[in-house]
Design an enzyme around this catalytic site. Structure first.
Site, PDB file in Angstrom:
ATOM      1  N   ASP A 185       0.842  -1.206   0.000  1.00 54.37           N
ATOM      2  CA  ASP A 185       0.000   0.000   0.000  1.00 54.37           C
ATOM      3  C   ASP A 185       0.872   1.249   0.000  1.00 54.37           C
ATOM      4  OD1 ASP A 185      -2.188  -1.669   0.251  1.00 54.37           O
ATOM      5  OD2 ASP A 185      -2.257  -1.493   2.440  1.00 54.37           O
TER       6      ASP A 185
HETATM    7  N1  URA Z   1      -1.138  -5.907   3.980  1.00 57.46           N
HETATM    8  C1  URA Z   1      -1.642  -4.657   4.007  1.00 57.46           C
HETATM    9  O1  URA Z   1      -2.661  -4.402   4.622  1.00 57.46           O
HETATM   10  N2  URA Z   1      -0.970  -3.717   3.310  1.00 57.46           N
HETATM   11  C2  URA Z   1       0.177  -3.925   2.646  1.00 57.46           C
HETATM   12  O2  URA Z   1       0.742  -3.004   2.059  1.00 57.46           O
HETATM   13  C3  URA Z   1       0.681  -5.235   2.635  1.00 57.46           C
HETATM   14  C4  URA Z   1       0.014  -6.215   3.308  1.00 57.46           C
END
Ligand code: URA
Length: 231
Positions: A101
Site C-alpha cells: 500500500d
Molecule cells: N497488507 C496490508 O494491509 N498492506 C500492505 O501493504 C501489505 C500487506
C-alpha cells in the site's frame, strides 16, 4: 514465453512494433512463419526475425526498499510509482511481485519474469512475508492463536491461511503470512478489533531487506533460485 514478448526481450522493439512485425510475417519459429503474437516460444526453439537469430536477454530480479507515499503500480497516479526509483533501461518491461500500500514501507521485488513472480506471490507456494506492525491498541493475548487458526476477513468467505504472530510488546508485533489478499494485514488486525498504525515488510522468503529507503539492488543468482523453489 509469448512470441511478441520474446521479440521485445531480444530486441529494442516495443510490444506494438513486435506485434506488427509478427503480423507482417517476419518472425520465424523453428523454420515456420508464425503470425500469432501469443504463439508460445520454448527454450529450445530457434526464433529468427528477418532471418537473424534472436537471443533473449536475461531476466532481471531486483529488491527495492519502498518509501512511504510511493505506489507499487507501473504508472504514476496521485503518488509516484516506485519504478521511478530505478535508473535502468526498459522499465516498462518490469512489474512488481506483491504490491504494498502507499503507506506501507519495505521490501518489494521487481522483475520481468512472470513465472518467478507468480511463484513468489501464489499462496500455494507458501512463500512467507514478514511484516513489522505498529498497532494503535494493545495486542490481546489470544491474537496469536486466532491468527494461527485463520481469520475471517470482512466481506470474505474463506479463512486466512495460518499466520504466525510474534509479539514484541503490546503495540509492536511481527506477522508472517503466506498470502497477499487485498490490504490483508490491516484487515486481519481490523478483524480482531485493532488498527494498524504503521506497516513495514521486512522479509520475503529468506530474503531480508538490506538496502536503504528508496534504494535498490539486483538479486544474486542464488537469491533468485531460492525464491523459485519455495513450496
Ligand atoms: N497488507 C496490508 O494491509 N498492506 C500492505 O501493504 C501489505 C500487506
Amino acid at each position: 514465453m509469448r512470441l511478441d514478448k520474446f521479440i521485445c526481450k531480444s530486441t529494442e522493439y516495443s510490444l506494438a512494433e513486435a506485434v506488427a512485425l509478427i503480423e507482417n510475417r517476419r518472425a520465424v519459429v523453428n523454420g515456420i512463419i508464425v503470425i500469432w503474437r501469443s504463439h508460445q516460444v520454448h527454450n529450445n526453439n530457434v526464433v529468427t526475425l528477418d532471418g537473424k537469430i534472436l537471443t533473449s536477454r536475461n531476466s532481471r530480479y531486483l529488491m527495492l526498499n519502498k518509501p512511504i507515499d510511493m505506489i507499487c503500480s507501473n504508472v504514476d497516479e496521485k503518488y509516484p510509482s516506485v519504478l521511478n526509483l530505478l535508473n535502468v533501461d526498459r522499465v516498462t518491461e518490469l512489474h512488481i511481485a506483491g504490491r504494498l500500500d502507499v503507506d506501507t514501507t519495505g521490501i518489494v521485488l521487481i522483475t520481468d519474469d512472470g513465472h518467478w513472480s507468480f511463484n513468489v506471490t501464489s499462496p500455494k507456494n507458501k512463500c512467507e512475508k514478514v511484516y513489522s506492525v505498529v498497532l494503535s491498541r494493545p495486542i490481546p493475548p489470544d491474537a496469536t492463536k486466532r491468527f494461527l487458526e485463520g481469520i475471517l476477513l470482512q466481506g470474505e468467505s474463506k479463512l486466512t491461511l495460518p499466520a504466525k504472530l510474534h509479539i514484541i510488546d503490546s503495540y509492536n508485533v511481527l506477522l508472517t503470512i503466506t498470502e497477499g489478499r487485498y490490504h490483508q494485514v490491516k484487515r486481519m488486525f481490523a478483524a480482531i478489533g485493532n488498527r494498524v498504525k504503521s506497516l513495514h515488510r521486512q522479509k520475503i522468503g529468506h530474503l531480508a531487506l538490506d538496502v536503504e529507503v528508496g534504494h535498490w539492488r539486483s538479486l544474486t543468482q542464488a537469491e533468485v533460485e531460492a525464491l523459485s523453489v519455495i513450496g
